[in-house]
Motif scaffolding. Structure first.
Motif, PDB file in Angstrom:
ATOM      1  N   ILE A 107      81.612  16.097  14.236  1.00 17.25           N
ATOM      2  CA  ILE A 107      80.743  16.535  13.171  1.00 17.25           C
ATOM      3  C   ILE A 107      81.471  16.414  11.852  1.00 17.25           C
ATOM      4  O   ILE A 107      82.697  16.472  11.802  1.00 17.25           O
ATOM      5  CB  ILE A 107      80.259  17.970  13.413  1.00 17.25           C
ATOM      6  N   LEU A 109      81.455  17.863   7.871  1.00 15.56           N
ATOM      7  CA  LEU A 109      80.920  18.736   6.823  1.00 15.56           C
ATOM      8  C   LEU A 109      81.218  18.120   5.469  1.00 15.56           C
ATOM      9  O   LEU A 109      81.162  18.795   4.455  1.00 15.56           O
ATOM     10  CB  LEU A 109      81.536  20.125   6.913  1.00 15.56           C
ATOM     11  N   ALA A 165      85.873  19.300  11.920  1.00 11.04           N
ATOM     12  CA  ALA A 165      84.864  19.838  11.005  1.00 11.04           C
ATOM     13  C   ALA A 165      85.548  20.540   9.843  1.00 11.04           C
ATOM     14  O   ALA A 165      85.177  20.352   8.675  1.00 11.04           O
ATOM     15  CB  ALA A 165      83.942  20.800  11.756  1.00 11.04           C
ATOM     16  N   GLY A 166      86.571  21.326  10.144  1.00 14.67           N
ATOM     17  CA  GLY A 166      87.291  22.034   9.090  1.00 14.67           C
ATOM     18  C   GLY A 166      87.954  21.064   8.127  1.00 14.67           C
ATOM     19  O   GLY A 166      87.959  21.276   6.909  1.00 14.67           O
ATOM     20  N   LEU A 169      85.419  19.649   5.886  1.00 18.33           N
ATOM     21  CA  LEU A 169      85.023  20.683   4.916  1.00 18.33           C
ATOM     22  C   LEU A 169      86.034  20.727   3.772  1.00 18.33           C
ATOM     23  O   LEU A 169      85.661  20.776   2.595  1.00 18.33           O
ATOM     24  CB  LEU A 169      84.933  22.045   5.599  1.00 18.33           C
ATOM     25  N   PHE A 302      79.994  20.641  -2.331  1.00 16.27           N
ATOM     26  CA  PHE A 302      79.958  21.067  -0.938  1.00 16.27           C
ATOM     27  C   PHE A 302      78.528  21.359  -0.482  1.00 16.27           C
ATOM     28  O   PHE A 302      78.155  21.101   0.664  1.00 16.27           O
ATOM     29  CB  PHE A 302      80.846  22.303  -0.790  1.00 16.27           C
ATOM     30  N   ILE A 306      76.354  20.387   3.115  1.00 13.60           N
ATOM     31  CA  ILE A 306      75.649  21.291   4.042  1.00 13.60           C
ATOM     32  C   ILE A 306      74.186  20.890   4.133  1.00 13.60           C
ATOM     33  O   ILE A 306      73.591  20.931   5.203  1.00 13.60           O
ATOM     34  CB  ILE A 306      75.761  22.769   3.615  1.00 13.60           C
ATOM     35  N   LEU A 309      73.897  18.094   6.540  1.00 12.71           N
ATOM     36  CA  LEU A 309      74.010  18.592   7.914  1.00 12.71           C
ATOM     37  C   LEU A 309      72.693  19.240   8.346  1.00 12.71           C
ATOM     38  O   LEU A 309      72.192  18.996   9.449  1.00 12.71           O
ATOM     39  CB  LEU A 309      75.147  19.609   7.991  1.00 12.71           C
TER      40      LEU A 309
ATOM     41  N   LEU B  40      85.390  28.675  15.226  1.00 10.53           N
ATOM     42  CA  LEU B  40      85.955  28.629  13.888  1.00 10.53           C
ATOM     43  C   LEU B  40      84.900  29.191  12.944  1.00 10.53           C
ATOM     44  O   LEU B  40      83.815  28.631  12.822  1.00 10.53           O
ATOM     45  CB  LEU B  40      86.293  27.178  13.535  1.00 10.53           C
ATOM     46  N   PHE B  42      83.250  29.429   9.950  1.00  9.48           N
ATOM     47  CA  PHE B  42      83.126  28.803   8.635  1.00  9.48           C
ATOM     48  C   PHE B  42      82.494  29.741   7.607  1.00  9.48           C
ATOM     49  O   PHE B  42      82.576  29.495   6.415  1.00  9.48           O
ATOM     50  CB  PHE B  42      82.307  27.516   8.734  1.00  9.48           C
ATOM     51  N   LEU B  97      79.814  22.148  19.224  1.00  8.52           N
ATOM     52  CA  LEU B  97      79.295  21.825  17.901  1.00  8.52           C
ATOM     53  C   LEU B  97      78.330  22.890  17.380  1.00  8.52           C
ATOM     54  O   LEU B  97      78.257  23.135  16.178  1.00  8.52           O
ATOM     55  CB  LEU B  97      78.530  20.497  18.002  1.00  8.52           C
ATOM     56  N   VAL B 104      78.077  27.267   9.574  1.00  7.10           N
ATOM     57  CA  VAL B 104      77.916  26.601   8.285  1.00  7.10           C
ATOM     58  C   VAL B 104      76.569  26.973   7.667  1.00  7.10           C
ATOM     59  O   VAL B 104      76.469  27.258   6.464  1.00  7.10           O
ATOM     60  CB  VAL B 104      78.051  25.069   8.435  1.00  7.10           C
ATOM     61  N   PHE B 234      91.961  27.718   5.763  1.00 13.07           N
ATOM     62  CA  PHE B 234      91.738  26.932   6.974  1.00 13.07           C
ATOM     63  C   PHE B 234      92.872  25.946   7.179  1.00 13.07           C
ATOM     64  O   PHE B 234      93.381  25.780   8.286  1.00 13.07           O
ATOM     65  CB  PHE B 234      90.405  26.176   6.908  1.00 13.07           C
TER      66      PHE B 234
END
Lengths: 396, 299, 236
Positions: A107, A109, A165-166, A169, A302, A306, A309, B40, B42, B97, B104, B234
């Motif tokens: 994924i 972000l 993903a992090g 981001l 950012f 999102i 997504l 995690l 977010f 996922l 998010v 993070f």
């Protein structure tokens, strides 16, 4: 039988439309478009032809879609064309993200930032090569997107979902500073203007009603460009989904141990997915630069990542119709939200009205992933399957 | 001595530690949840930001700083518990996922709602610590009363969490539930309750962090105040290893110092680029973090 | 007295247990024997609440255990030492034991000392990480951790797995002693039928999820048919 019906229907529509528009040159173009559509439709409706020519089927589908939307764009208002262009660019971005997630289970972000890479690459290219064709600027954006995607995709060789993903981001959050670090190229906070606006070619202006302004003609022309670019992207992606690469990537997503045993090079498959996905996002971004004639860093924050997504999840992860649904939602999100604002009697400049977009997308995203993780496309497929089953039962 | 303490490298280390303890707290907050739920969070920064608004703006707008801080931390713990019970419960056992996407989405909801209620303009918190550096022999030491307050508070929080985990029965249960959930249940540990408590502790740490960040005279409290901090936190957690609380703290502080040197000697704009580069390189070299023991992947 | 009554368990379409019924009296060792996949582990997991049965019930002294969570069942006095022992390697020996003592209200100190007296090797290594223990020592730790909560029923899943024959013999001996001295109900699941039958009072033989024999251990040990077909014991 159905094939013949389709051809006949299309021709009738063509004749009626042509009769309504009395100008000869317009009539010729329309008849050519309709004949193309009808011919492809005639092939497409035959199950045996579709079974024998999978690539041809995908090509026919793409050309038919582009053809129909291209003709339609000439008859709708400038604002609808604007929505169409926004939706088409977003569909390309969503195709990329959907490919990444749907076929390799990763994924991102940071697709808003990848989009920004393409948007700025196209603008920078156009500013340095004022007379190069549009296609070259788009290609430059694709190359830039792929390169950045490769850099960020490298860790994908060794990482799984949440870490990756992090990392994306972090890239999305960092993107503004990155642009600033190269402000001599990117124009810093104020962004870039394109040196020349895209204007419609002579033949298109002649085709359109004389009352149309040059701006309206340019909008139609931009819609045509967007549709053709999206058509190419869509055709490539539909083949990719169906190809060995796509199949092996789905294997990677579902059982990565099994994939390794089956001989798929896991790290490479993951990085390739990342590169392709980033390149698609960049292409979508470049197209939106072309449409807006300018690019601003604030667009690619950012929040956009999102939103992308959310559009993918709501539309349906890992499917082409899902990406198109997501694009459609994006195209009409702004006007729907101002409609809601007006309906609720909110102050359009107020806090709540300005945050409505985020609240709605956020709630839909959370709701979709908890209640309907396959999105609208998935739900639609399920309904269709159930309907077909019932149909079969009755036929028996 | 004074010349040494006010020299450029020492100043960088002091400023770096001040920033680094904040990253370390965010990293700690993430690790607390990752260890027990493999998730995690977010929305960590956004949850903490909401807690700060609740404490300082909604419930106790005119109260003493410390009262408002306590209210914020309590609100943070509550938000953590509600999130676990109301949202995260639905995501256990789903593909990895799904929780990422859900958190998010939750982040987007929280930031938008906060902006809708409290607007996007920045608010100062009534911190009584001066942001002006102390002077040593006529030259500034890169440490202000506010920075000292940040560092001390962070150390207290870290010590508190470490104390719970090392020396209490609750800590033993929490660790057991994270390491071996099924065995823990057979020994009578209520694992579901431990998950909720993990979220409460994590969100409490988060709330303290957000209060510290928002108390900064120069930034104040905004709905997106935690975005950048979260990204650095993070990165620190991922470099240190999401499984290792000690690693998260060490890498948070180290990251703060390294980035301060980059900012001072190279360019302040390149800080996030360098951080991203460090993350990529460290993940390539040690995917499970620099401070975690190597573990075989379970097939 | 713990017992199961026409217990049926299925994982999806796979039927793991079919109408299993037996009782295990206190102060006695009941061995549950059978080949791989006979349903032995599933039986223990159902008794301790990790698996929900499709039909039937588990009862302990007149109380129904079925439907309760594992963390409640252990509080009623049923201790389950899972297959592979479930020792937490990241913990020290003492932390493992403290975790086991958590459900007792009294202070842990005397409880720990009692176990160290029972298993002196654990006392010597109390500060060491459990990961450093040998296989036999880990089994002792797992048993001590279960016993520290003073259970009425002890469920042991393949305690001899991976142990040398000498160690297995010692282990079986201490299980025998514990059972007798504490009026403990022991349900011993074993693939190693020979050593289990040596100490068991009763043996329940499972085959594809069904009980094919439930008899005194000596009888099962003598029954040529059972030994050959269900227990895979060829030479005597």
């Amino acid at each position: 039988m159905r094939a013949r019906l389709a051809v006949a229907g299309a021709l009738v529509v063509g004749v009626v439309a042509t009769a309504l528009l009395a100008r000869a040159r317009v009539a010729i173009v329309l008849v050519v478009c309709e004949a193309l559509f009808a011919a492809l439709a005639a092939l497409w409706v035959s199950p045996s032809w579709r079974a024998a020519h999978p690539v041809g089927t995908r090509l026919a589908q793409t050309v038919m879609t582009v053809d129909a939307l291209g003709v339609a764009s000439a008859f709708v208002s400038t604002s609808v064309n604007g929505n169409l262009e926004a939706g088409v660019s977003m569909t390309i971005v969503l195709l990329g993200l959907s490919f990444l997630t749907g076929s390799s289970g990763q994924i991102s972000l940071g697709h808003g930032a990848f989009m920004g890479v393409g948007a700025f690459a196209a603008a920078i290219w156009a500013n340095h090569h004022a007379h190069s064709p549009v296609v070259i600027a788009l290609l430059a954006a694709v190359v830039a997107g792929a390169a950045v995607g490769f850099l960020l995709g490298l860790p994908a060789t060794r990482l799984r979902g949440p870490y990756l993903a992090g990392m994306t981001l972090a890239f999305a959050v960092a993107f503004g500073s990155i642009l600033n670090a190269f402000s001599s190229w990117t124009g810093g906070d104020s962004g870039l203007q394109l040196p020349t606006a895209v204007s419609a070619p002579r033949w298109l202006v002649d085709l359109l009603p004389p009352s149309d302004s040059p701006l309206a003609a340019a909008t139609v022309w931009l819609s045509q460009i967007s549709l053709v670019v999206a058509g190419v992207a869509l055709f490539a992606m539909s083949n990719l989904f169906a190809s060995r690469v796509g199949r092996s990537m789905r294997l990677v997503r579902d059982h990565d141990v099994a994939a390794e045993l089956a001989g798929v090079s896991l790290p490479r498959a993951r990085v390739v997915a990342f590169v392709i996905s980033a390149a698609y996002a960049a292409l979508g971004g470049a197209l939106s630069t072309l449409v807006n004639n300018s690019v601003s860093p604030a667009t690619y924050g950012f929040a956009l990542s999102i939103t992308i997504l959310a559009l993918m999840v709501i539309g349906g992860i890992g499917t082409i119709p899902g990406a198109m649904i997501g694009g459609l939602i994006f195209a009409y999100s702004t006007s729907s939200i101002s409609w809601i604002t007006a309906r609720l009697g909110l102050n359009p400049q107020g806090n709540l009205a300005s945050q409505l977009n985020g609240i709605i997308f956020g709630v839909l995203l959370v709701g979709a992933i908890v209640a309907a993780p396959m999105g609208i496309a998935g739900a639609g497929r399920q309904v269709a399957r159930r309907w077909r089953e019932r149909h079969h039962l009755r036929a028996d | 001595m004074n010349a040494f303490l006010t020299s450029r490298p020492v100043s960088d280390v002091l400023t770096g530690v001040t920033n680094g303890v904040i990253y370390a707290l965010v990293a700690l907050s993430l690790v607390l949840i990752w260890r027990s739920a493999r998730l995690l969070n977010f929305a960590q920064g956004a949850m903490a930001m909401i807690a700060t608004y609740v404490g300082f703006v909604a419930i106790a707008p005119h109260a003493n700083y410390w009262v408002a801080m306590v209210v914020s931390v309590v609100a943070g713990c509550l938000i953590g518990a509600l999130t676990e019970r109301g949202l995260v419960r639905w995501l256990y056992g789903k593909p990895e996922l799904n929780p990422v996407v859900a958190m998010v989405g939750f982040l987007l909801v929280l930031e938008s709602v906060a902006a809708a209620i409290w607007s996007t303009s920045s608010r100062g918190l009534p911190s009584s610590f001066s942001p002006i550096d102390w002077q040593l022999g006529g030259r500034p030491l890169a440490l202000s009363p506010f920075a000292a307050y940040e560092i001390v508070t962070a150390l207290v929080v870290m010590g508190f969490i470490a104390g719970i985990f090392r020396f209490t029965k609750l800590g033993l249960r929490l660790r057991a539930a994270a390491l071996a959930p099924e065995v823990s249940r057979l020994l009578g540990v209520r694992v579901n309750r431990m998950l909720t408590i993990g979220w409460i502790l994590s969100s409490g740490v988060g709330a303290v962090t957000a209060v510290l960040v928002a108390s900064n005279y120069f930034t104040g409290l905004t709905p997106t105040a935690m975005d950048g901090v979260f990204a650095f936190g993070f990165i620190a957690a991922a470099i240190g290893g999401l499984d290792s609380p000690g690693g998260a703290l060490a890498s948070g502080v180290t990251l703060g110092i390294v980035l301060q040197f980059v900012s001072d000697y190279v360019n302040a704009n390149d800080v996030i680029l360098v951080a991203l580069g460090l993350l990529i390189v460290s993940l390539m070299v040690r995917p499970n973090g620099v401070f975690t023991r190597d573990a075989q992947r379970r097939v | 007295m713990i017992g199961v009554e026409s217990l049926s368990v299925a994982y999806g379409a796979v039927q793991a247990l079919r109408e299993v019924t037996f009782e295990a009296p206190p102060g006695r060792i009941t061995a549950v024997l059978g080949a791989n996949g006979a349903g032995k582990t599933t039986l223990l997991r159902t008794i301790s609440g990790l698996v929900a049965p499709r039909e039937g019930r588990v009862h302990l002294g007149g109380e129904t255990l079925t439907g309760r969570a594992p963390e409640e069942i252990v509080r009623l006095g049923v201790a389950h030492v899972p297959e592979g022992r479930g020792v937490i390697g990241e913990f020290t020996v003492e932390e493992n034991l403290r975790l086991g003592a958590m459900i007792r209200r009294e202070p842990a100190g005397p409880l720990l000392e009692e176990q160290y007296a029972l298993f002196p090797v654990l006392g010597e290594r109390r500060r060491q990480g459990a990961v450093t223990l040998s296989g036999g020592e880990r089994q002792m730790l797992a048993m001590a951790r279960a016993l520290i909560a003073r259970p009425r029923v002890l469920l042991l899943d393949e305690p001899s797995l991976g142990l040398a024959p000498m160690v297995t013999a010692q282990l079986m001996h201490s299980i025998r002693d514990l059972c007798a001295s504490r009026e403990l109900t022991v349900i011993l699941v074993e693939q190693n039928a020979k050593s289990a039958l040596r100490i068991a009072d009763t043996a329940v033989v499972l085959y594809l999820g069904r009980v094919v024999a439930n008899a005194p251990a000596e009888e099962v040990a003598r029954d040529e048919r059972l030994r050959q077909y269900y227990l895979g014991m060829v030479e005597s």
